[in-house]
Design an enzyme around this catalytic site. Structure first.
Site, PDB file in Angstrom:
ATOM      1  N   ALA A  56     -15.782 -10.496 111.668  1.00  0.00           N
ATOM      2  CA  ALA A  56     -14.578 -11.305 111.482  1.00  0.00           C
ATOM      3  C   ALA A  56     -14.232 -11.470 110.002  1.00  0.00           C
ATOM      4  O   ALA A  56     -13.061 -11.567 109.642  1.00  0.00           O
ATOM      5  CB  ALA A  56     -14.741 -12.668 112.147  1.00  0.00           C
ATOM      6  N   ASN A 113     -15.359 -23.564 113.696  1.00  0.00           N
ATOM      7  CA  ASN A 113     -16.773 -23.202 113.799  1.00  0.00           C
ATOM      8  C   ASN A 113     -17.710 -24.384 113.612  1.00  0.00           C
ATOM      9  O   ASN A 113     -18.863 -24.333 114.031  1.00  0.00           O
ATOM     10  CB  ASN A 113     -17.117 -22.110 112.778  1.00  0.00           C
ATOM     11  N   GLN A 146     -14.637 -17.835 116.867  1.00  0.00           N
ATOM     12  CA  GLN A 146     -15.385 -18.768 117.720  1.00  0.00           C
ATOM     13  C   GLN A 146     -14.748 -18.918 119.097  1.00  0.00           C
ATOM     14  O   GLN A 146     -15.259 -19.658 119.939  1.00  0.00           O
ATOM     15  CB  GLN A 146     -15.458 -20.155 117.056  1.00  0.00           C
ATOM     16  N   CYS A 173     -22.520 -20.308 106.904  1.00  0.00           N
ATOM     17  CA  CYS A 173     -22.196 -19.538 105.718  1.00  0.00           C
ATOM     18  C   CYS A 173     -22.120 -20.379 104.455  1.00  0.00           C
ATOM     19  O   CYS A 173     -22.068 -19.854 103.368  1.00  0.00           O
ATOM     20  CB  CYS A 173     -20.869 -18.823 105.909  1.00  0.00           C
TER      21      CYS A 173
HETATM   22  C1  LIG Z   1     -14.410 -19.047 112.376  1.00  0.00           C
HETATM   23  C2  LIG Z   1     -15.185 -17.945 111.755  1.00  0.00           C
HETATM   24  N1  LIG Z   1     -14.552 -16.985 111.098  1.00  0.00           N
HETATM   25  C3  LIG Z   1     -15.203 -15.955 110.536  1.00  0.00           C
HETATM   26  C4  LIG Z   1     -16.576 -15.875 110.585  1.00  0.00           C
HETATM   27  C5  LIG Z   1     -17.265 -14.716 109.950  1.00  0.00           C
HETATM   28  O1  LIG Z   1     -17.621 -13.800 110.953  1.00  0.00           O
HETATM   29  P1  LIG Z   1     -18.570 -12.557 110.688  1.00  0.00           P
HETATM   30  O2  LIG Z   1     -19.947 -13.096 110.607  1.00  0.00           O
HETATM   31  O3  LIG Z   1     -18.352 -11.677 111.873  1.00  0.00           O
HETATM   32  O4  LIG Z   1     -18.118 -11.895 109.429  1.00  0.00           O
HETATM   33  C6  LIG Z   1     -17.288 -16.864 111.243  1.00  0.00           C
HETATM   34  C7  LIG Z   1     -18.763 -16.839 111.266  1.00  0.00           C
HETATM   35  O5  LIG Z   1     -19.400 -17.810 110.984  1.00  0.00           O
HETATM   36  C8  LIG Z   1     -16.573 -17.923 111.860  1.00  0.00           C
HETATM   37  O6  LIG Z   1     -17.199 -18.897 112.502  1.00  0.00           O
END
Ligand SMILES: Cc1ncc(COP(=O)(O)O)c(C=O)c1O
Length: 382
Positions: free
Chosen positions: A74, A157, A185, A329
């Site tokens: 994502a 998230n 999510q 993150c």
């Molecule tokens: C809402 C949202 N967007 C983007 C991401 C990033 O996704 P990815 O780990 O696939 O890069 C996350 C992951 O924590 C997320 O919760």
């Protein structure tokens, strides 16, 4: 052997389903050819597997396969959507330079938008209401004739609240504004058909829906121009260069199929478990739920607890429970999402996020409640 830890951090990531691992298996070593190798049979077979996965994913989303672009997840899908749209506008000589997003977006949206704001675009970050939901009037008031794009996540998230996508989509449509939705999510967890919601760009990720890590996709609605952000071998219609990870793509399709199959039943079961967890913890007193009770992901609960330090509580719980204080993150920082709800840094630091999952059992929730009751009571006596 120590008792296994109870994993309640499914917003950070989900386990890859064994059936997904099985579907991926042949594509690692037996059928390893590059799908771009069109001159031989193994390559053609790999390409067919990719296209079958693309078609299956598109069907799950109610869209045409041609709009599905595979990415590494994502984060990359968001970067491609946001920077790609902005760059396409510049290339086309368009004059729209204004971008809008919610203050509670994931950093994988906020950071590309901040990047664009350093390169000639103007960014409005909209505050949310105390329950985490967008104020539609405020949103409407923020839209301008030169607004190029609005980005809102489907499900948060951290606090799991669900934004009113259909209403937002309508506001955008009426003004020719592109609507990007971070569905990381949400896809596989709530019903979400982008084309019926006025969404132009939808990002999602395999590892949030019981698929593998390192794969995701961006769906681009017909007619929406996005400039590539990775240049190279011309894969994915020139939109995302790089040899395609066939096993991961097959795994993403299988994971989505499974997630859509049990979505409703899973949500019902997890909602009941989540509500039990909430009621038992609320009974301790001084425990506050972050974000609206509804609309919300059935498997998310986010709390702040009076008189407690979230990190300290987590350390006490670590032998038994895997939970998080917020986004996986940005661990270590008091959450920007909770602060956007009006929580102080201290309150945000006393927050704890529970993400239940497909394999969470009633016994695990009981054990989690017991561990939490014990840890909270002890910490309050100190
Ligand atoms: C809402 C949202 N967007 C983007 C991401 C990033 O996704 P990815 O780990 O696939 O890069 C996350 C992951 O924590 C997320 O919760």
């Amino acid at each position: 052997m120590a008792d296994p830890v109870i994993y309640l951090d499914h917003q950070a990531t989900t386990p890859c389903e064994p059936a997904v691992v099985a579907a991926m298996e042949p594509w690692w070593s037996d059928q390893f050819a590059n799908p771009a190798s069109r001159s031989h049979r193994p390559g053609l077979l790999a390409a067919a597997a990719v296209e079958q996965a693309r078609t299956q994913i598109a069907r799950g989303l109610g869209v045409e396969p041609a709009g599905v672009v595979f990415t590494s997840g994502a984060t990359e899908a968001n970067n491609l959507a946001l920077k790609g749209l902005a760059e396409a506008e510049l290339q086309a000589g368009g004059q729209r330079r204004h971008l809008v997003a919610l203050a509670t977006e994931h950093r994988a949206v906020l950071d590309p938008l901040h990047y664009l704001s350093r390169h000639g675009f103007e960014l409005t970050l909209l505050p949310v209401q105390a329950d985490g939901l967008v104020d539609l009037e405020r949103l409407q008031a923020s839209l301008r004739p030169d607004t190029l794009l609005l980005s809102t996540m489907a499900a948060n998230n951290e606090i799991g609240v669900l934004q009113p996508l259909a209403a937002i989509g309508q506001l955008c449509r009426a003004r020719g504004i592109r609507f990007h939705c971070d569905g990381a999510q949400a896809i596989g967890h709530i019903p979400l058909q982008p084309a019926t919601l006025g969404i132009d760009l939808l990002s999602f990720s395999g590892h949030k829906l019981y698929g593998p890590k390192g794969i995701g996709a961006l769906w681009i609605a017909p007619g929406v121009q996005v400039a590539p952000q990775l240049h190279g071998g011309g894969q994915e219609q020139g939109l995302r260069a790089g040899s395609l990870p066939v096993p991961l793509i097959v795994g993403l399709a299988k994971a989505l199929e499974l997630a859509l199959n049990d979505r409703e039943a899973r949500a019902q079961r997890l909602e009941a478990l989540r509500d039990r967890l909430w009621q038992r913890l609320a009974a301790l007193g001084g425990v506050h739920r972050n974000g609206a009770a509804a609309p919300r992901l059935a498997h998310n609960l986010n709390l702040w607890i009076e008189g407690l330090d979230g990190a300290q509580l987590q350390r006490a719980l670590r032998p038994v429970l895997a939970v998080s204080s917020g986004s996986a993150c940005s661990s270590g920082q008091p959450s920007h999402v909770l602060q956007a709800l009006g929580l102080s840094r201290q309150q945000a630091a006393a927050a704890i996020r529970f993400g239940l999952g497909r394999h969470t059992t009633s016994a695990e929730i009981n054990a989690a409640v017991a561990a939490l009751e014990h840890a909270i009571t002890e910490a309050r006596q100190l």
